[in-house]
Design an enzyme around this catalytic site. Sequence first.
Site, short mmCIF file in Angstrom:
data_model
loop_
_atom_site.label_atom_id
_atom_site.label_comp_id
_atom_site.label_asym_id
_atom_site.label_seq_id
_atom_site.Cartn_x
_atom_site.Cartn_y
_atom_site.Cartn_z
N HIS A 140 0.83 -1.22 0.00
CA HIS A 140 0.00 0.00 0.00
C HIS A 140 0.86 1.26 0.00
O HIS A 140 0.41 2.31 0.46
CB HIS A 140 -0.94 0.05 1.20
CG HIS A 140 -1.68 -1.22 1.47
ND1 HIS A 140 -2.94 -1.48 0.97
CD2 HIS A 140 -1.32 -2.35 2.14
CE1 HIS A 140 -3.33 -2.68 1.36
NE2 HIS A 140 -2.35 -3.25 2.06
N SER A 261 15.25 21.95 -15.12
CA SER A 261 14.10 22.82 -15.33
C SER A 261 14.61 24.16 -15.83
O SER A 261 15.67 24.62 -15.42
CB SER A 261 13.36 23.00 -14.00
OG SER A 261 12.61 24.19 -14.04
N LYS A 267 16.22 21.46 -9.97
CA LYS A 267 15.43 20.30 -10.37
C LYS A 267 16.24 19.31 -11.21
O LYS A 267 17.03 19.70 -12.05
CB LYS A 267 14.21 20.76 -11.20
CG LYS A 267 13.16 21.50 -10.41
CD LYS A 267 12.35 20.61 -9.47
CE LYS A 267 11.35 19.74 -10.20
NZ LYS A 267 10.32 20.52 -10.89
N GLU A 274 9.45 8.90 -16.59
CA GLU A 274 8.06 9.33 -16.79
C GLU A 274 7.56 8.91 -18.17
O GLU A 274 6.41 8.51 -18.33
CB GLU A 274 7.95 10.84 -16.63
CG GLU A 274 8.21 11.32 -15.20
CD GLU A 274 8.38 12.84 -15.16
OE1 GLU A 274 9.52 13.31 -15.31
OE2 GLU A 274 7.37 13.54 -15.02
#
Length: 442
Positions: A140, A261, A267, A274
């Site tokens: 979970h 970024s 970043k 992704e």
Amino acid sequence: MQEINASIGFDKRLWQQDIAGSKAHARMLAAQAIISEAERDAILAGLDSIAEEIASGSFSFSTTSEDIHLNIEAALAERIGEAGRRLHTARSRNDQVALDLRLWVRDVLDELDAQLLALLRALLNQAERYAASPMPGFTHLQIAQPITFGHHLLAYVEMLGRDRARFADCRARLNECPLGAAALAGTSFPIDRHTTASALGFARPMANSLDAVSSRDFALEFLATAAICATHLSRFAEEIVIWASAPFHFVRLSDAFTTGSSIMPQKRNPDAAELVRAKTGRINGNLVALLTVMKGLPLAYAKDMQEDKEPVFDTADTLALCLAATEGMVRDLEANEAAMRRWAAEGFATATDLADWLVRTLGLPFRDAHHITGRIVALAEAKGCGLADLSLDELRSVEPRVTADIYSVLSVEASIASRTSYGGTAPDNVRAQIAAWRERLG
Ligand code: ARG
């Protein structure tokens, strides 16, 4: 009509398979005395010259010829005249296209297998490096029990190993030759389908001419297997995204597989992961697309089946890209062992070990041990400390028979080392599994 009807825009990718099939067919026609040897030689030479031009990029594909089969046949007739117009004896574009796509998928399966093998090796190398490195195991997405990072990576080795086996099954099942089924009913010419089948590397000719021209389950099986494989890659990619996020900070991806970024200089975005996660969407979509095309089609060939190619091509390209990106990410991955170790000890992750100790040492039924452990966890929670930080007196306030021996099972390392059941996370198990996989992969 031309615009909706033509497939040359995408099926030109079948040119090598189309030429290989035509060469095998021409050789067989001559061997069966259906065409002359001189005609065969002219056809083979003509096909070779077309192949050279296509390979070098100088062949001009005509959009007025509907597809790759008609393009090559028209060019052949233009070059060698009448002999070229005899090539289509005893075949049809229906068996031709079924053949070409089978050959194409077969080649792709071999390429994907090599990529899967490379990814498995990369995972095994990292699993070995981190065979004893603790991390929290989750259920979970809540901290559950300590495991090793190597064990976690080996879970993907198992999944991708099954994907390889599924692709191999798919290859074995598709390896029957449809050529010679002709339009749908077979042919009255004395062809030899066994010869063409073995010349093209097939195990045997397909036994039913209707099935040969109208079945696309080989393509569906490829798409389904690819979808399962992509789903595995997507789950792994999702874990990488989570692990690489600053609050987790379990892994560091290399610069090669992250982007910066434009506005936030700190970043490091895990774009490759992704995109692997996202591209699974189109791979799953391609399966549904072709299933939907095929459902309800009466036998035998229908033009609907021309819609089989783009999903197959897109899935093959996309999966190849995802495998390459995943292999690169895995190869470069650096684990933050300190962060993983720290979180492995959080969340009362050794509560199960405590309960097991109560069962083993005090002879309690597991359900009772579970209840007592719950009360000890509540005590630790109230004190804001870990299980191992509770004093013996505190533990005894819940269960008076507890002895100091209990501390030997409360550490992360002790917990992991104790998981020696077959398939468990103990480092020696992990190393044994790595050795077994290396042996299997050769
Ligand atoms: N371009 C067609 C396809 O991809 C080739 C087969 C056409 N056969 C026919 N009878 N129209 O399916």
